[in-house]
Design a protein around this motif. Structure first.
Motif, short mmCIF file in Angstrom:
data_model
loop_
_atom_site.label_atom_id
_atom_site.label_comp_id
_atom_site.label_asym_id
_atom_site.label_seq_id
_atom_site.Cartn_x
_atom_site.Cartn_y
_atom_site.Cartn_z
N GLY A 105 0.81 -1.22 0.00
CA GLY A 105 0.00 0.00 0.00
C GLY A 105 0.84 1.27 0.00
O GLY A 105 0.51 2.24 -0.67
N CYS A 113 -12.55 -6.06 -7.11
CA CYS A 113 -11.42 -5.11 -7.05
C CYS A 113 -10.23 -5.60 -7.88
O CYS A 113 -9.72 -6.70 -7.67
CB CYS A 113 -10.97 -4.92 -5.60
N THR A 152 -7.16 -4.40 -7.99
CA THR A 152 -5.82 -4.19 -7.41
C THR A 152 -5.70 -4.72 -5.99
O THR A 152 -4.76 -4.38 -5.28
CB THR A 152 -5.46 -2.69 -7.41
N ALA A 172 -7.21 -3.83 -3.49
CA ALA A 172 -7.35 -2.77 -2.49
C ALA A 172 -8.49 -3.11 -1.54
O ALA A 172 -8.45 -2.76 -0.36
CB ALA A 172 -7.61 -1.43 -3.17
N ASP A 217 -8.01 -0.99 1.56
CA ASP A 217 -6.73 -0.32 1.76
C ASP A 217 -6.76 0.89 0.82
O ASP A 217 -6.52 0.76 -0.38
CB ASP A 217 -5.57 -1.25 1.41
N GLU A 218 -7.09 2.03 1.41
CA GLU A 218 -7.33 3.23 0.59
C GLU A 218 -6.12 3.64 -0.23
O GLU A 218 -6.24 4.29 -1.27
CB GLU A 218 -7.77 4.38 1.50
N LYS A 249 -4.25 1.74 -1.90
CA LYS A 249 -4.15 0.92 -3.12
C LYS A 249 -5.31 1.13 -4.08
O LYS A 249 -5.29 0.61 -5.19
CB LYS A 249 -4.06 -0.56 -2.74
N CYS A 250 -6.31 1.89 -3.63
CA CYS A 250 -7.52 2.08 -4.46
C CYS A 250 -7.18 2.96 -5.66
O CYS A 250 -6.58 4.02 -5.52
CB CYS A 250 -8.62 2.71 -3.62
N HIS A 258 -11.28 7.85 -3.30
CA HIS A 258 -11.12 6.40 -3.14
C HIS A 258 -12.41 5.83 -2.57
O HIS A 258 -13.24 6.58 -2.04
CB HIS A 258 -9.93 6.06 -2.23
#
Lengths: 319, 229
Positions: A236, B113, B115, B117, B131-132, B134-135, B160
């Motif tokens: 992340g 999703c 990715t 995320a 997981d913001e 990775k959005c 996101h």
């Protein structure tokens, strides 16, 4: 009419091929038309899980066509390596300024960048709010963004390959004194002083090149990182940094693009170069007046001390 | 002479390039040929769920404000992950609807999703969360959610998606949030119309998630005691 000179050149080679400029232009039209169609079709919703009523999605090209990314890079490298550059020369009072490959690289880069900027702005970044709100419209913008990415990667890899193989990086990269020369050039345009003699590329053009390398390089590297997340599970923190830098890079590209469009299209003295970016040619007179150093190279005549870009020669209010 | 040298170097480059590209393509194809696909991926069930009682809800929106406050640091009902809708043209008990994330046993949002995320957080009792960082903002999860309105919310300020994480990630709350700890909406609800449970509710329709949380004392106050009353 415009391309008759190109056709004549092709005839002298004994072939019946279309001039590169025309075939490249047609190729770009086909690629972008197909790209827009594919992006639109892919962004239509479909039910993807029969067990849940109302569970819909659209096709994200970044995921389903991710293989096109390496293919476009490899295609660009191939095109850059396989293309023969045409040498600039004076023919019947005309000078070839931009050959077929230059046309392909420039316009593919230009249209792709415009597409990427417009779709990027619609999707929202940094302080710019998102202008599309439904999943379909977001999908359409993202898929169009993908089309822009594919063409941009082709264009950039083609340009870099050609540049490295031909050893032409020096021609584009700024040298000591270019900043002063650029200032003097634009001062002369408004009637102050005399412009220094310019080569094929103006000092200001060379100064802008590293800015393009920085902004486009940043956008591409961070963009490729973001695309990698469709294939691999990236951390992340890395994605967060890549997204922030991608947005900053996009802002730099927008500023560069605005300056480029202004100086290369909107100011009247740039019109001959804009025309040559389409037709390939500038007049010998234009080169003699505005690019004396380049003219000296082409004509084989020594550069005279008195040679300089003619004061106010291309001013809008000059006769 | 120099042109010949340039041509030669381009030709050499093309040969090298073609050979490398063919090698990479062939090398990349081998794992694809060997890997026959992994079929179904098992997704563990969440160990926590929010139940609501729409017949008990007073429509004060405290849960929405609390949700937004503990997650985003501001009270904005558009950023709340639990949605309370009120319809002034309908009578009790149809005048209020509560829409909380169901933490589905088969989460379509996770599946959609591209990715990862939106994922199953195994460190927080398998809750489905975002997981913001990775959005990428594709909103596929928003559309994929089979519930209406979608339980995945679009954060229009930070670009996101977000959804109920049972308060596992509440940076603006000094309380201990999470599936095994406190939930902001449940904590602030003045009529206890929200309840956290660990058992998987019935997945069909809204029956398993919209339950009777009223006790016998509720009738003593003069309120409707049973859902079917």
């Amino acid at each position: 009419m415009v391309y008759s000179r190109d056709l004549e050149r092709e005839k002298t080679k004994g072939g019946l091929k279309l001039p590169k400029r025309i075939s490249s232009g047609l190729g770009l039209v086909v690629v972008f038309t197909l790209g827009f169609y594919l992006a639109y079709k892919a962004s239509q919703l479909y039910q993807y899980q029969a067990v849940f009523a109302g569970s819909y999605t659209y096709q994200l090209l970044f995921t389903s066509f991710s293989w096109l990314i390496p293919v476009s890079i490899l295609g660009g490298i191939f095109a850059g390596a396989a293309s023969e550059r045409e040498q600039s020369q004076i023919i019947d009072g005309q000078v070839l300024r931009h050959d077929g490959l230059a046309f392909l690289i420039h316009w593919s880069h230009a249209i792709a960048t415009l597409l990427l900027v417009v779709t990027g702005v619609y999707l929202g970044f940094l302080f710019i709010p998102r202008l599309v709100f439904t999943p379909q419209s977001v999908g359409y913008m993202l898929n169009l963004h993908f089309v822009g990415v594919v063409v941009l990667l082709f264009s950039v890899s083609c340009h870099l390959t050609d540049l490295l193989l031909a050893g032409k990086l020096k021609e584009h990269w700024p040298e000591a004194g270019d900043f002063k020369a650029a200032l003097a050039h634009y001062a002369a345009k408004v009637g102050i002083g005399t412009a220094p003699p310019e080569g094929k590329y103006l000092a200001s053009e060379k100064l802008s090149y590293p800015l393009w390398v920085l902004s486009v390089g940043l956008v591409i590297l961070t963009g490729l990182t973001k695309i990698s997340a469709h294939v691999w599970n990236l951390p992340g923190g890395l994605m967060e940094v890549a997204t922030l830098l991608h947005d900053i890079g996009a802002l730099l590209v927008i500023l560069n693009l605005a300056a480029h469009i202004f100086f290369s299209s909107l100011v009247p003295w740039s019109r001959p170069l804009l025309r040559s970016m389409l037709t390939g040619y500038v007049s010998e007179e234009y080169v003699r007046k505005n690019h004396p150093k380049w003219y000296a190279e082409l004509s084989g005549q020594p550069l005279r001390k008195t040679d300089s870009t003619e004061k106010g020669s291309q001013l809008p209010f000059s006769s | 002479m120099s042109d010949n040298q340039k041509d030669l170097s381009r030709r050499q480059f093309l040969k090298l390039f073609a050979g490398t590209a063919a090698g990479v393509a062939f090398g990349g194809a081998i794992p694809q040929l060997i890997n026959l696909g992994n079929g179904v991926i098992a997704i563990p069930a969440s160990e926590g769920y929010l139940l609501v009682d729409t017949g008990k809800c007073a429509g004060c929106s405290s849960c929405m404000l609390a949700c937004s406050l503990v997650h985003e640091g501001k009270e904005n009902i558009s950023l709340s992950r639990i949605q309370i809708l009120q319809n002034p043209f309908k009578n009790y008990p149809d005048d209020i609807s509560m829409f909380q994330c169901r933490q589905c046993t088969y989460p379509a949002c996770v599946e959609a999703c591209p990715t990862s995320a939106l994922y199953v957080d195994k460190e927080n009792r398998n809750i489905r969360t975002v997981d913001e960082r990775k959005c990428i903002g594709c909103m596929q999860c928003v559309e994929a959610c089979p519930q209406t309105p979608s339980r995945v919310i679009w954060n229009f300020e930070e670009h996101h998606s977000q959804k109920c994480d049972l308060c596992a990630n509440t940076p603006f709350w000094d309380g201990q949030g999470g599936p095994g700890k406190k939930k902001a909406c449940e904590s602030v609800c003045p009529v206890s119309a929200i309840k956290f449970v660990q058992e998987i509710p019935t997945q069909y329709g809204s029956v398993g998630y919209d339950v009777d949380l009223r006790g016998p004392i509720w009738q003593k106050f003069g309120f409707v005691a049973r859902r079917d009353s």
